[in-house]
Design an enzyme around this catalytic site. Structure first.
Site, PDB file in Angstrom:
ATOM      1  N   ALA A 287       0.864  -1.184   0.000  1.00  0.00           N
ATOM      2  CA  ALA A 287       0.000   0.000   0.000  1.00  0.00           C
ATOM      3  C   ALA A 287       0.897   1.230   0.000  1.00  0.00           C
ATOM      4  O   ALA A 287       2.080   1.145   0.336  1.00  0.00           O
ATOM      5  CB  ALA A 287      -0.875  -0.028   1.248  1.00  0.00           C
TER       6      ALA A 287
ATOM      7  N   GLY B 270       0.382  -5.138   0.569  1.00  0.00           N
ATOM      8  CA  GLY B 270      -0.724  -5.040  -0.373  1.00  0.00           C
ATOM      9  C   GLY B 270      -0.344  -5.543  -1.764  1.00  0.00           C
ATOM     10  O   GLY B 270      -1.206  -5.995  -2.519  1.00  0.00           O
TER      11      GLY B 270
ATOM     12  N   GLU C 249      -0.772  -9.103  -1.604  1.00  0.00           N
ATOM     13  CA  GLU C 249      -2.221  -9.341  -1.473  1.00  0.00           C
ATOM     14  C   GLU C 249      -2.941  -9.187  -2.813  1.00  0.00           C
ATOM     15  O   GLU C 249      -3.929  -9.866  -3.073  1.00  0.00           O
ATOM     16  CB  GLU C 249      -2.810  -8.400  -0.415  1.00  0.00           C
ATOM     17  CG  GLU C 249      -2.335  -8.776   0.990  1.00  0.00           C
ATOM     18  CD  GLU C 249      -2.725  -7.753   2.042  1.00  0.00           C
ATOM     19  OE1 GLU C 249      -2.290  -6.590   1.918  1.00  0.00           O
ATOM     20  OE2 GLU C 249      -3.471  -8.110   2.962  1.00  0.00           O
TER      21      GLU C 249
ATOM     22  N   GLU D  49       3.818  -5.944   6.963  1.00  0.00           N
ATOM     23  CA  GLU D  49       3.026  -4.929   7.664  1.00  0.00           C
ATOM     24  C   GLU D  49       3.343  -4.840   9.146  1.00  0.00           C
ATOM     25  O   GLU D  49       3.285  -3.772   9.746  1.00  0.00           O
ATOM     26  CB  GLU D  49       1.523  -5.228   7.484  1.00  0.00           C
ATOM     27  CG  GLU D  49       0.962  -4.865   6.117  1.00  0.00           C
ATOM     28  CD  GLU D  49       1.135  -5.955   5.071  1.00  0.00           C
ATOM     29  OE1 GLU D  49       1.949  -6.891   5.293  1.00  0.00           O
ATOM     30  OE2 GLU D  49       0.469  -5.878   4.028  1.00  0.00           O
TER      31      GLU D  49
HETATM   32  N1  3HC Z   1       4.601   3.471   0.265  1.00  0.00           N
HETATM   33  C1  3HC Z   1       5.129   4.688  -0.016  1.00  0.00           C
HETATM   34  N2  3HC Z   1       6.442   4.891  -0.251  1.00  0.00           N
HETATM   35  C2  3HC Z   1       7.248   3.828  -0.196  1.00  0.00           C
HETATM   36  C3  3HC Z   1       6.767   2.541   0.072  1.00  0.00           C
HETATM   37  C4  3HC Z   1       5.393   2.379   0.316  1.00  0.00           C
HETATM   38  N3  3HC Z   1       4.853   1.166   0.570  1.00  0.00           N
HETATM   39  N4  3HC Z   1       7.812   1.683   0.047  1.00  0.00           N
HETATM   40  C5  3HC Z   1       8.890   2.417  -0.245  1.00  0.00           C
HETATM   41  N5  3HC Z   1       8.563   3.710  -0.391  1.00  0.00           N
HETATM   42  C6  3HC Z   1       9.452   4.811  -0.752  1.00  0.00           C
HETATM   43  C7  3HC Z   1      10.497   5.074   0.312  1.00  0.00           C
HETATM   44  O1  3HC Z   1      10.000   5.956   1.292  1.00  0.00           O
HETATM   45  C8  3HC Z   1      11.618   5.670  -0.491  1.00  0.00           C
HETATM   46  O2  3HC Z   1      11.295   7.018  -0.718  1.00  0.00           O
HETATM   47  P1  3HC Z   1      12.447   8.144  -0.851  1.00  0.00           P
HETATM   48  O3  3HC Z   1      13.313   7.678  -1.987  1.00  0.00           O
HETATM   49  O4  3HC Z   1      11.692   9.358  -1.075  1.00  0.00           O
HETATM   50  O5  3HC Z   1      13.161   8.087   0.476  1.00  0.00           O
HETATM   51  C9  3HC Z   1      11.523   4.940  -1.827  1.00  0.00           C
HETATM   52  O6  3HC Z   1      10.204   4.391  -1.879  1.00  0.00           O
HETATM   53  C10 3HC Z   1      12.511   3.819  -1.981  1.00  0.00           C
HETATM   54  O7  3HC Z   1      12.413   2.985  -0.837  1.00  0.00           O
HETATM   55  P2  3HC Z   1      13.710   2.365  -0.161  1.00  0.00           P
HETATM   56  O8  3HC Z   1      14.729   3.425   0.055  1.00  0.00           O
HETATM   57  O9  3HC Z   1      13.237   1.597   1.007  1.00  0.00           O
HETATM   58  O10 3HC Z   1      14.203   1.420  -1.345  1.00  0.00           O
HETATM   59  P3  3HC Z   1      14.849  -0.019  -1.290  1.00  0.00           P
HETATM   60  O11 3HC Z   1      15.130  -0.378  -2.669  1.00  0.00           O
HETATM   61  O12 3HC Z   1      15.930  -0.050  -0.262  1.00  0.00           O
HETATM   62  O13 3HC Z   1      13.710  -0.994  -0.707  1.00  0.00           O
HETATM   63  C11 3HC Z   1      11.516  -1.927  -0.565  1.00  0.00           C
HETATM   64  C12 3HC Z   1      12.570  -1.236  -1.456  1.00  0.00           C
HETATM   65  C13 3HC Z   1      12.014  -3.306  -0.123  1.00  0.00           C
HETATM   66  C14 3HC Z   1      10.256  -2.054  -1.343  1.00  0.00           C
HETATM   67  C15 3HC Z   1      11.312  -1.071   0.697  1.00  0.00           C
HETATM   68  O14 3HC Z   1      11.033   0.253   0.296  1.00  0.00           O
HETATM   69  C16 3HC Z   1      10.185  -1.496   1.584  1.00  0.00           C
HETATM   70  O15 3HC Z   1      10.349  -2.402   2.360  1.00  0.00           O
HETATM   71  N6  3HC Z   1       9.035  -0.820   1.489  1.00  0.00           N
HETATM   72  C17 3HC Z   1       7.921  -1.019   2.359  1.00  0.00           C
HETATM   73  C18 3HC Z   1       7.189  -2.292   2.050  1.00  0.00           C
HETATM   74  C19 3HC Z   1       6.009  -2.425   2.961  1.00  0.00           C
HETATM   75  O16 3HC Z   1       6.084  -2.228   4.150  1.00  0.00           O
HETATM   76  N7  3HC Z   1       4.863  -2.777   2.391  1.00  0.00           N
HETATM   77  C20 3HC Z   1       3.679  -2.930   3.134  1.00  0.00           C
HETATM   78  C21 3HC Z   1       2.962  -1.619   3.187  1.00  0.00           C
HETATM   79  S1  3HC Z   1       1.561  -1.671   4.238  1.00  0.00           S
HETATM   80  C22 3HC Z   1       0.389  -2.461   3.319  1.00  0.00           C
HETATM   81  O17 3HC Z   1       0.655  -2.904   2.243  1.00  0.00           O
HETATM   82  C23 3HC Z   1      -0.967  -2.556   3.930  1.00  0.00           C
HETATM   83  C24 3HC Z   1      -1.825  -3.521   3.188  1.00  0.00           C
HETATM   84  O18 3HC Z   1      -1.796  -4.751   3.842  1.00  0.00           O
HETATM   85  C25 3HC Z   1      -3.229  -3.054   3.122  1.00  0.00           C
END
Ligand code: 3HC
Ligand code: NAI
Length: 693
Positions: free
Chosen positions: A66, A105, A108, A128
């Protein structure tokens, strides 16, 4: 090719619609992405020329989850669940083509596709929990239907990323492809599904694995018991477990409703807010306002380390692990040998636990050159000094190094509190000098404080930050001041902890309150672990502090079986009646009468002055932003991430409350509690630390 919207295109290739998402950096499910999927799937479903649909992403990754920036804001665009229903109920097979990471997400969405194809380098996960959440789009209900309850419990509570091969083994993906062939292979796979007349498989209908776990409450009880320590203080793991229980015990739609309810509860709580804040904080640290991203980097191919003691050895391991050769210098052969022995023992230990192969150990050791000759550092691109914490010794070392090191080499000190500018002044090239403050054990702890001196050059700063990233650290750029950010704030807590025990609280009271707050241990247990005799000598000891008295009695901490606590042979701590008496006598000698100190006072006395000091640090420009301070505390001092960090915590409880309490303490207890100007200003303006730009 048709543009569905600015981030989504649809292309029909011989009867297969390829829906491509292109929303950098990580194809997060923003409102536009969700709308793009919805409209693209709807269009392809309605098109009689389309027999199947491939959902694929451009850029470095499949959907990484998400869009976290949307959380906590009013909902816009189509709900993810609406989009998912459209995919799952599509009249033609929908195949997810996964590269990079399918997370949260993102996974998902893939789980409502009828089939999943992934590149061999891809990873899948439901992370998450790390944001204080649970998968809120059916992940907790669909995952166990594929991988079973036990594996699902582990995945959702750890948030681990599962490599594609393992995902395929578990049935999470149906086919693996080479990275370059994903699109073609996904199309071919879809054709095959159609040709073989395979069903439009819906994960929600696969009940066998969840039914197998039904009526086994002990599975969950045992999981909770086994992980109680790991989950201590966190809300999200328990919520995730309850969702898997629901998947096992309830029909799919009821399970989904449970997941929804629990997801919203977590989303509204302070823990998830703090953990989401921390997610962005830990990425912000790399952003240096006055050091542009195009500042030239200094190539670092060889590293020198001076001092093979506790820190030098650990620091060396970081570079050896990254494949960078290290020359380590000592003053005498026994110290050098001891240092190298410790490094090897650490590696051997890791190998014994199966986390490193014997060959990898040898490779790393082969990159290490031990020597007694400082001149061997002539070709090092970076030299890190880790000798005794003594300004005279450090100046002497830097003076010598200045004559040996090649022009342009970075000269770093690992001092934990000394003035980096003064050290720099002992060289003819202060622009090359920087502080690289590693934390102990340096091969384990994630934090690195990068301390810029007044004259440190921008290439030296940028190279240091990039290098930190390369060796797997999280770095915060800080300015020169006593103790820098972390230890400077810690000193506030230590001072209050000591004062509190003279006023009537006992060490174990203080420790209990801070442990319950979420720290791994309190300050007195910490002192016992580190050794009370750090920096203490019998000759100079004059029974003037509790610590001196304890050291004089040979109560030097865990290693002597006694410190503030008594220890049994397994190092279990027990409150010490002896120490209690020593404290009472010492306090009486100081004319202090004992009173009852409440847990709330302990907490506020230990934490609020730290926040106040953090405000001073910001006001003096010694940290770039409040969130950098929080990153320091979470990674260097065990601050519980579900409380974001001291500055985030202050924002959460309200700066007005912190200020009012500091003022009350100031009136009662004196100048240690004088509020920082910045704290007063922010309260006057109705702002938070997070509002500082
Ligand atoms: N939403 C918004 N921005 C995000 C994001 C997300 N889910 N994931 C990454 N970003 C942004 C980061 O803030 C960063 O922004 P910046 O360059 O402005 O600082 C940019 O994307 C790059 O991220 P990373 O520096 O972390 O890049 P990496 O290549 O090192 O890692 C990644 C990539 C493994 C995808 C890592 O970003 C990550 O783990 N992201 C989060 C994944 C996550 O937690 N997903 C679950 C979200 S909650 C959800 O999905 C709820 C659902 O169940 C309903
Ligand atoms: P240590 O006492 O374990 O190691 C210092 C080593 O430096 C000794 O082996 C000594 O023989 C060697 N040494 C002294 N003078 C030397 C010289 N001129 N040339 C080469 N080697 C020399 O000390 P430790 O704990 O490793 O600390 C080193 C530095 O790291 C200090 O500045 C300390 O403040 C800092 N630091 C220590 C932390 C800790 O938890 N121990 C944490 C963060 C920083």
């Amino acid at each position: 090719m048709t543009a569905i919207n600015p981030v989504t295109t649809l292309e029909i290739e011989d009867g297969i619609a390829v829906l491509t998402l292109d929303s950098p950096p990580v194809n997060a499910l923003s409102a536009t992405v969700r709308a793009g999927i919805r409209d693209g799937v709807a269009q392809a479903s309605a098109d009689p020329a389309v027999q199947g649909i491939v959902l694929i992403c451009a850029g470095k990754t499949f959907i990484a989850g998400a869009d976290i920036t949307e959380f906590g804001k009013p909902p816009v665009g189509p709900a993810l669940q609406e989009v998912q229903a459209l995919i799952e109920d599509a009249p033609k097979p929908v195949v997810a083509a996964i590269h990079g990471t399918a997370l949260g997400g993102g996974l998902e969405v893939a789980l409502v596709c009828h089939y999943r194809v992934a590149t061999r380098s891809a990873k899948c996960g439901l992370p998450e929990v790390k944001l204080g959440l649970l998968p809120g789009a059916g992940g907790t209900q669909r995952l166990p239907r594929i991988v079973g309850a036990a594996r699902a419990l582990e995945m959702v509570t750890s948030g681990e990323h599962v490599p594609a091969a393992a995902a395929a083994e578990m049935g999470l993906v149906d086919a693996l492809t080479d990275d370059a062939a994903l699109r073609a292979d996904a199309i071919a796979f879809t054709r095959k599904v159609i040709a073989e007349g395979r069903p439009l498989r819906k994960v929600r209908d696969l009940n066998e694995k969840v039914e197998a776990a039904r009526g086994q409450p002990e599975l969950f009880a045992e999981f909770r018991r086994a992980n109680a320590r790991r989950f201590r203080g966190f809300d999200a793991p328990e919520y995730n477990i309850r969702c898997i229980e629901a998947a096992v015990n309830l029909p799919f739609d009821q399970g989904l409703a449970t997941e929804r309810k629990l997801f919203l509860e977590l989303m509204q709580g302070t823990q998830s807010a703090a953990q989401r804040y921390y997610f962005f904080a830990s990425r912000q640290v790399w952003n240096l306002p006055d050091v542009p991203a195009d500042t030239p980097l200094i190539p670092v191919k060889r590293v020198g380390i001076i001092g093979a003691g506790t820190m030098g050895g650990g620091i060396a391991m970081n570079f050896l692990n990254a494949g960078i050769p290290v020359t380590i210098v000592e003053t005498a052969q026994p110290a050098l040998e001891r240092g190298v022995r410790t490094i090897r023992a650490n590696y051997d230990n890791t190998a014994r636990k199966g986390r490193l192969s014997a060959a990898a150990v040898e490779q790393r050791i082969a990159l290490l050159t031990p020597t007694l000759d400082l001149a061997q550092l002539a070709d090092a691109d970076l030299v890190i000094e880790a000798v005794f914490e003594d300004m005279a010794v450090k100046k002497e070392v830097f003076g010598k190094l200045d004559k040996i090191a090649k022009p342009g080499a970075i000269l770093a000190t690992n001092t934990s509190a000394l003035d980096v500018n003064e050290i720099a002044a002992s060289t003819s090239r202060p622009e090359s000098v920087i502080g690289l403050h590693f934390f102990s054990p340096a091969n384990v702890m994630k934090l690195l404080e990068v301390v810029r001196g007044d004259q440190t050059s921008k290439p030296v700063i940028r190279t240091s930050m990039e290098l930190a990233r390369k060796i797997g650290k999280i770095a915060a750029l800080v300015g020169v001041c006593p103790g820098f950010v972390g230890n400077r704030m810690l000193a506030q807590r230590q001072r209050e902890a000591q004062k509190l025990v003279l006023e009537g609280a006992l060490p174990w009271d203080v420790d209990r309150v801070l442990y319950q707050f979420g720290f791994p241990m309190g300050p007195f247990a910490m002192s016992d672990l580190a050794g009370l005799d750090l920096g203490w000598t019998r000759e100079k000891s004059s029974s003037s502090t509790l610590r001196e008295i304890l050291c004089e009695m040979d109560r030097r901490g865990q290693k002597t079986g006694a410190g503030y606590y008594d220890y049994d042979e397994k190092r279990n701590a027990k409150p010490s009646p002896v120490v209690e008496q020593i404290i009472r006598d010492f306090a009486a000698r100081q004319g202090k009468s004992s009173r009852t100190v409440s847990d709330q006072e302990i907490l506020e006395r230990c934490i609020y002055p730290m926040i106040n000091e953090g405000a001073r640090i910001l006001q003096e420009g010694k940290a770039i932003r409040a969130s950098d301070i929080d990153v320091v505390w979470v990674n260097g001092y065990g601050w519980p991430v579900y409380r974001g960090g001291p500055m985030c915590y202050a924002d959460t409880i309200g700066l007005d409350k912190v200020l009012a309490t500091m003022k009350r303490f100031e009136a009662e207890l004196g100048a240690d509690f004088k509020p920082a100007r910045l704290l007063e200003d922010l309260v006057a303006q109705g702002k938070r630390f997070a509002d500082l730009k």
